[in-house]
Write an enzyme that holds these catalytic residues in place. Structure first.
Site, short mmCIF file in Angstrom:
data_model
loop_
_atom_site.label_atom_id
_atom_site.label_comp_id
_atom_site.label_asym_id
_atom_site.label_seq_id
_atom_site.Cartn_x
_atom_site.Cartn_y
_atom_site.Cartn_z
N SER A 291 -23.12 18.06 25.35
CA SER A 291 -24.01 16.90 25.27
C SER A 291 -23.43 15.68 25.98
O SER A 291 -22.21 15.52 26.08
CB SER A 291 -24.30 16.56 23.81
OG SER A 291 -23.13 16.04 23.20
N VAL A 294 -20.96 13.23 23.88
CA VAL A 294 -19.59 13.74 23.77
C VAL A 294 -18.89 13.65 25.13
O VAL A 294 -17.70 13.32 25.21
CB VAL A 294 -19.59 15.18 23.24
CG1 VAL A 294 -18.17 15.75 23.22
CG2 VAL A 294 -20.19 15.24 21.85
N GLU A 309 -20.15 19.21 32.79
CA GLU A 309 -21.45 19.83 33.01
C GLU A 309 -22.23 19.51 31.74
O GLU A 309 -22.30 20.30 30.80
CB GLU A 309 -21.31 21.33 33.24
CG GLU A 309 -22.55 21.98 33.83
CD GLU A 309 -23.46 22.58 32.78
OE1 GLU A 309 -24.43 21.88 32.40
OE2 GLU A 309 -23.21 23.71 32.35
N CYS A 344 -29.03 24.42 28.95
CA CYS A 344 -28.93 23.13 29.64
C CYS A 344 -29.78 23.12 30.89
O CYS A 344 -30.06 22.05 31.44
CB CYS A 344 -27.47 22.81 29.96
SG CYS A 344 -26.59 24.13 30.81
#
Length: 564
Positions: A291, A294, A309, A344
Site C-alpha cells: 500500500s 506504508v 511497487e 495491484c
C-alpha cells in the site's frame, strides 16, 4: 487420445463434479480444483500439509535465521479466510528477539556475497538452484501442493492459484544455466591512452530486505528474493503473515535444491517489529510491494533506501472503435473481478467511449460478473476491506451528482467467511466524467483504490477525450493501464500523454495477468520497482559501479607539469 473421467466429490467450496482429461501414459494435470489426492505425496522439504491444516490440526510456521529454523518465545494464530478457524500457528517475534536478524544485516559486506570480481562461481550455483527448483515445481504433486496452499491462505480460484505457481516455474527455468551470470554483464569503453579503459559493472548493495503483501504469496516474494540473491545481496524476507507460510515452504524447497542456508533470513513478525529490524540493521535497500501509506512510511524511516511497487489505481480506456465486444467484456470482468479484485494491477476505473455504451457493453459486463460465485472461488474473501468499509465507499461515490450503481452493490450471502474480511458482489458504480473532475473531493473519491471486487465506470465521447487525459494525468499511481483500441491515432494520443509503467494496447489489452516474460512495475517515480525481467532485476537489486583501469607505463622522460 484422452480418457474422460467423471469425478464426484465431497464438500466445502469445491465443485461437486469435474471433468479431468488425462493423456494416456502421462501424469495427471488438473483442469480445475482437485477433488482427490491419489497423486499427492509428502515432499521431504515440506513442513505443512495444505489439505490437513484445520482448527483441530493447525500447521506450524518457523523463523529462519543464521541457517536454522527457530521458533519465537510467543506465537499467534492465523485464521482460515473461508471459515475463520485458527488453522496455522506462527511465531510472534518481538523486538527483544531481533538480535540475530539485525546482526546478519550488519555483517553483510557492502560488496555483497558475490559480485563480478568476488566469488563469481556463485552466479553459476544460483543458476543451478533455479534449474533444480524449476524441475521440482514441474512435478504435478509439487504444483498441486503450492496451488492448494495458496488457495488455503487467500481463498481464490484454483486456476488463479495455479497460475502463480506456473509463472514462478517458468521464471525459474528462464534463469537456469548462464542467465544469472548474464545479469552481471559488464561493458568497457576505450580510454584516452594506452592501458586506460573504463569498465561498468552491476554491483550489489549488501544486506537488503524484501517486504511483500498477501495477494501473490509465492510469485512476488519468491521472484524478488531470488532476484536479490542473483545480484549478490543477502535478503531478510518478510511477507504478510496471513500468507507467509507459502513463502516459507518455497524457501524450504530452495534449500532442498541447494540454496546455501546462510544466504537468507525469514522473519515472522508484525510490521513495526520488522521496521525496527531494518533500522537497527541499517538495511541498505528495501524492496516493498504494498500500500502507498506504508510505502511512504518506509521511505521516511529508511531514509529513501527503498524501491517501491506500491498502490495501483489502474485505468482502462475503451476507444471509439468497437471490436470483439464479447471478448472485451470477458477481459474487463477478469481485470476488475478476478481474485475478487485483489491485484495491484486490477482494473480500477473504466473509461468507456459512448460507442461501446450504445452497443450494450455494460449489460455484457454485468452478465459476465453475474457468473462469479463462491462455490468455485471466482469470488471470495476480501482480506483488507470489510463489507462495512466497502459499503461506505460505495455510499461516498453515490453522493456525487449523477452517480449510480450499475450492478452489484451488496454483500455476498451464504458463506462462513469471518466478519473481519469482506465478501462483496462484483460491483460497478457509474460516475459522470464531468462531475468526477468538478472538484478535488469528487476526484479523490472516484480514484480511491478499493482492493476488492469493485470498479468505477464512466463514459466519454470524441469531444471529451482530453478530459480523459486530464483524469489520467491527475492520478497519483501509475502501475498498469490498457488502451482497448485498434485506432492507431487514438492509441498514440493516449500512450503519448500517459505514463503507466506496464501498459497494454490493442483490442486484447488488459491490466492484469502479467506473465514472467515482461516487465511489471510502475513508472514516473524514481523509487519505482519492477519484477520478472533482467532490466527489473538489475534496476532494483544493483547499482552501477565504474572502475577505470589506467595501467599503461609512464614514459621515462615524463616530467611533472607546474601545479594547477
Amino acid at each position: 487420445v484422452y480418457q474422460k473421467l467423471n469425478i464426484s466429490s465431497g464438500s466445502g467450496n469445491m465443485l461437486g463434479r469435474a471433468f479431468v482429461h488425462v493423456p494416456r501414459g502421462r501424469a495427471l494435470w488438473r483442469c480445475g480444483p482437485p477433488l482427490f489426492r491419489f497423486l499427492s505425496t509428502s515432499s521431504s522439504w515440506a513442513s505443512v500439509d495444505p489439505y490437513k491444516m484445520s482448527g483441530g490440526n493447525p500447521g506450524k510456521a518457523m523463523n529462519f535465521v543464521s541457517g536454522e529454523w527457530k521458533s519465537a518465545a510467543q506465537s499467534k494464530m492465523i485464521i482460515d479466510p473461508l471459515n475463520g478457524e485458527s488453522f496455522l500457528t506462527v511465531p510472534d517475534t518481538k523486538v527483544s528477539e531481533l538480535t540475530p536478524f539485525v546482526q546478519n544485516l550488519k555483517d553483510v559486506p557492502k560488496a555483497g556475497l558475490h559480485n563480478p570480481l568476488l566469488k563469481p562461481e556463485r552466479y553459476i550455483m544460483l543458476g543451478e538452484v533455479c534449474e533444480r527448483a524449476a524441475a521440482e515445481l514441474a512435478k504435478p504433486e509439487t504444483e498441486e501442493f503450492f496451488t492448494k496452499l495458496i488457495q488455503r491462505c487467500v481463498g481464490k480460484h484454483w486456476e488463479q492459484c495455479r497460475g502463480e505457481v506456473v509463472v514462478v516455474r517458468k521464471w525459474l527455468s528462464s534463469f537456469s544455466g548462464d542467465n544469472v551470470r548474464n545479469l552481471a554483464r559488464s561493458f568497457a569503453l576505450p580510454g584516452d591512452r594506452f592501458g586506460q579503459e573504463s569498465r561498468g559493472y552491476r554491483w550489489p548493495f549488501g544486506g537488503v530486505s524484501v517486504i511483500t503483501p498477501f495477494n501473490f504469496p509465492l510469485e512476488i516474494p519468491g521472484i524478488q528474493t531470488l532476484s536479490a540473491l542473483f545480484m549478490g545481496n543477502r535478503p531478510l524476507v518478510k511477507v504478510d503473515e496471513k500468507v507467509q507460510i507459502v513463502f516459507e515452504q518455497f524457501l524450504r524447497l530452495l534449500l532442498h535444491c541447494g540454496l546455501p542456508k546462510e544466504d537468507i533470513d525469514l522473519l515472522w513478525s508484525d510490521g513495526p517489529v520488522c521496521m525496527e529490524a531494518l533500522k537497527q540493521g541499517d538495511c541498505r535497500m528495501t524492496l516493498f510491494t504494498g500500500s502507498q501509506p506504508v510505502a511512504e512510511l518506509l521511505t521516511k524511516e529508511l531514509r529513501g533506501k527503498v524501491k517501491l511497487e506500491d498502490a495501483g489505481f489502474d485505468w482502462k480506456i475503451l476507444g471509439p472503435d468497437v471490436h470483439c465486444i464479447d471478448y472485451v467484456a470477458w477481459q474487463c470482468d477478469q481485470d476488475a473481478y478476478g481474485y475478487s479484485g485483489q491485484k495491484c494491477s486490477a482494473q480500477s476505473i473504466l473509461f468507456m467511449h459512448e460507442n461501446w455504451e450504445k452497443e450494450g457493453f455494460v449489460g455484457k459486463l454485468q452478465e459476465r460478473a453475474s457468473l462469479r460465485n463462491l462455490d468455485d472461488g471466482s469470488i471470495g474473501p476480501v482480506l483488507t476491506w470489510s463489507n462495512d468499509r466497502i459499503q461506505q465507499h460505495v455510499d461516498r461515490l453515490l453522493k456525487i451528482q449523477g452517480s449510480m450503481v450499475l450492478f452489484g452493490g451488496e454483500p455476498m450471502k451464504g458463506h462462513q467467511i469471518p466478519d473481519c474480511y469482506g465478501c462483496f458482489q462484483p460491483t460497478a458504480v457509474y460516475v459522470p466524467l464531468e462531475q468526477m473532475l468538478s472538484s478535488s473531493d469528487n476526484f479523490a473519491a472516484a480514484t480511491t483504490e478499493l482492493f476488492g471486487p469493485f470498479q468505477v465506470v464512466t463514459s466519454f465521447n470524441d469531444s471529451s477525450v482530453d478530459m480523459v487525459m486530464k483524469a489520467c494525468e491527475l492520478m497519483e499511481n501509475h502501475l498498469t493501464a490498457a488502451v482497448v483500441s485498434q485506432d492507431i491515432d487514438f492509441q498514440l494520443k493516449v500512450l503519448g500523454n500517459t505514463v503507466n509503467g506496464t501498459t497494454y494496447a490493442g483490442v486484447r489489452a488488459r491490466t492484469t495477468g502479467a506473465p514472467q516474460n515482461h516487465w511489471f512495475g510502475p513508472a514516473g517515480d524514481p523509487r519505482g520497482a519492477g519484477i520478472h525481467t533482467p532490466e527489473a532485476i538489475k534496476l532494483v537489486w544493483s547499482s552501477h559501479r565504474e572502475i577505470i583501469y589506467d595501467v599503461g607505463l609512464v614514459d621515462e622522460d615524463w616530467r611533472a607539469p607546474p601545479p594547477s
